[in-house]
Write a protein that holds these residues in place. Structure first.
Motif, PDB file in Angstrom:
ATOM      1  N   ALA A   1       0.833  -1.207   0.000  1.00 30.29           N
ATOM      2  CA  ALA A   1       0.000   0.000   0.000  1.00 30.29           C
ATOM      3  C   ALA A   1       0.864   1.251   0.000  1.00 30.29           C
ATOM      4  N   LYS A   2       0.385   2.263  -0.711  1.00 29.26           N
ATOM      5  CA  LYS A   2       1.075   3.551  -0.722  1.00 29.26           C
ATOM      6  C   LYS A   2       0.898   4.202   0.645  1.00 29.26           C
ATOM      7  N   LYS A   3       1.990   4.610   1.236  1.00 32.14           N
ATOM      8  CA  LYS A   3       1.924   5.230   2.558  1.00 32.14           C
ATOM      9  C   LYS A   3       1.326   6.623   2.463  1.00 32.14           C
TER      10      LYS A   3
ATOM     11  N   ARG B   1     -10.729   6.083   3.078  1.00 26.34           N
ATOM     12  CA  ARG B   1     -10.979   4.878   3.854  1.00 26.34           C
ATOM     13  C   ARG B   1      -9.944   4.749   4.967  1.00 26.34           C
ATOM     14  N   MET B   2     -10.283   3.975   6.001  1.00 27.93           N
ATOM     15  CA  MET B   2      -9.377   3.788   7.127  1.00 27.93           C
ATOM     16  C   MET B   2      -9.348   2.311   7.515  1.00 27.93           C
ATOM     17  N   ARG B   3      -8.160   1.789   7.684  1.00 28.70           N
ATOM     18  CA  ARG B   3      -7.983   0.404   8.126  1.00 28.70           C
ATOM     19  C   ARG B   3      -8.411   0.243   9.575  1.00 28.70           C
TER      20      ARG B   3
ATOM     21  N   THR C   1     -13.803  -3.583   2.689  1.00 27.26           N
ATOM     22  CA  THR C   1     -14.025  -4.091   1.342  1.00 27.26           C
ATOM     23  C   THR C   1     -12.677  -4.409   0.702  1.00 27.26           C
ATOM     24  N   GLN C   2     -12.562  -5.600   0.139  1.00 31.85           N
ATOM     25  CA  GLN C   2     -11.326  -5.990  -0.541  1.00 31.85           C
ATOM     26  C   GLN C   2     -11.234  -5.232  -1.857  1.00 31.85           C
TER      27      GLN C   2
ATOM     28  N   ARG D   1      -9.298   3.661  -3.071  1.00 34.38           N
ATOM     29  CA  ARG D   1      -8.480   2.456  -3.064  1.00 34.38           C
ATOM     30  C   ARG D   1      -8.473   1.838  -1.678  1.00 34.38           C
ATOM     31  N   SER D   2      -8.166   0.554  -1.650  1.00 32.80           N
ATOM     32  CA  SER D   2      -8.035  -0.139  -0.383  1.00 32.80           C
ATOM     33  C   SER D   2      -6.842   0.421   0.379  1.00 32.80           C
ATOM     34  N   PRO D   3      -7.007   0.739   1.650  1.00 31.48           N
ATOM     35  CA  PRO D   3      -5.850   1.217   2.413  1.00 31.48           C
ATOM     36  C   PRO D   3      -4.800   0.121   2.614  1.00 31.48           C
ATOM     37  N   LYS D   4      -5.168  -1.118   2.354  1.00 27.82           N
ATOM     38  CA  LYS D   4      -4.215  -2.221   2.439  1.00 27.82           C
ATOM     39  C   LYS D   4      -3.446  -2.396   1.140  1.00 27.82           C
ATOM     40  N   GLY D   5      -3.854  -1.687   0.086  1.00 30.60           N
ATOM     41  CA  GLY D   5      -3.188  -1.810  -1.200  1.00 30.60           C
ATOM     42  C   GLY D   5      -3.661  -3.009  -1.996  1.00 30.60           C
TER      43      GLY D   5
END
Length: 157
Positions: free
Chosen positions: A2-4, A19-21, A131-132, A139-143
């Protein structure tokens, strides 16, 4: 990977975008609690009236960060902001009923409703994975899943 993001925790307190993890959600939630609880306890040294005033001021002070935190976490779960605002409004009304009525059946009902909503919010925002991949909030905060714009560009290339 994931982009920091720059200052994701500070961003989480004031912005309703993105979004927030879960990990960021818990870090900010615990941080807000660590700040709020001692201030609430200090208010008790002012007597019952002073404690009530401090409590109301703290609730107003922490209202926006708490709302922003839940909206961003809701976005990760693909929930609209109005869902979170509606949930908060129901909690607010039930809390007013709880504090306004004397002990009795209505107070017990309000307690039960508060407990059910709090349990739901705990599971929805604190336990369930987001959400995956990309969703309508970004974008997903997890990348996971990549950038939706680059995927769209690949389709039309």
């Amino acid at each position: 990977m994931a982009k920091k993001r720059k200052l994701p925790l500070i961003e989480g307190l004031f912005s309703l975008d993105g979004r927030m993890r879960r990990s960021e959600y818990w870090l900010v939630s615990i941080g807000l609690t660590v700040v709020k609880v001692p201030l609430t306890l200090l208010g008790h040294f002012l007597g019952p009236d002073g404690a009530a005033i401090v409590r109301v001021l703290l609730e107003l002070l922490f209202l926006w960060p708490a709302l922003a935190l839940m909206v961003k976490r809701g976005h990760d779960r693909n929930r609209p902001a109005i869902f979170v605002i509606g949930l908060q409004a129901v909690l607010f009304v039930v809390a007013i009923v709880f504090y306004a009525v004397p002990d009795g059946g209505l107070k017990y009902a309000a307690t039960a409703v508060l407990a059910v909503i709090a349990l739901y919010a705990f599971i929805e925002f604190g336990c369930l994975d987001g959400t995956q991949g990309p969703n309508r909030y970004g974008r997903s905060p997890k990348g996971i899943g990549g950038d939706p714009d680059s995927q769209l560009a690949e389709v039309f290339a």
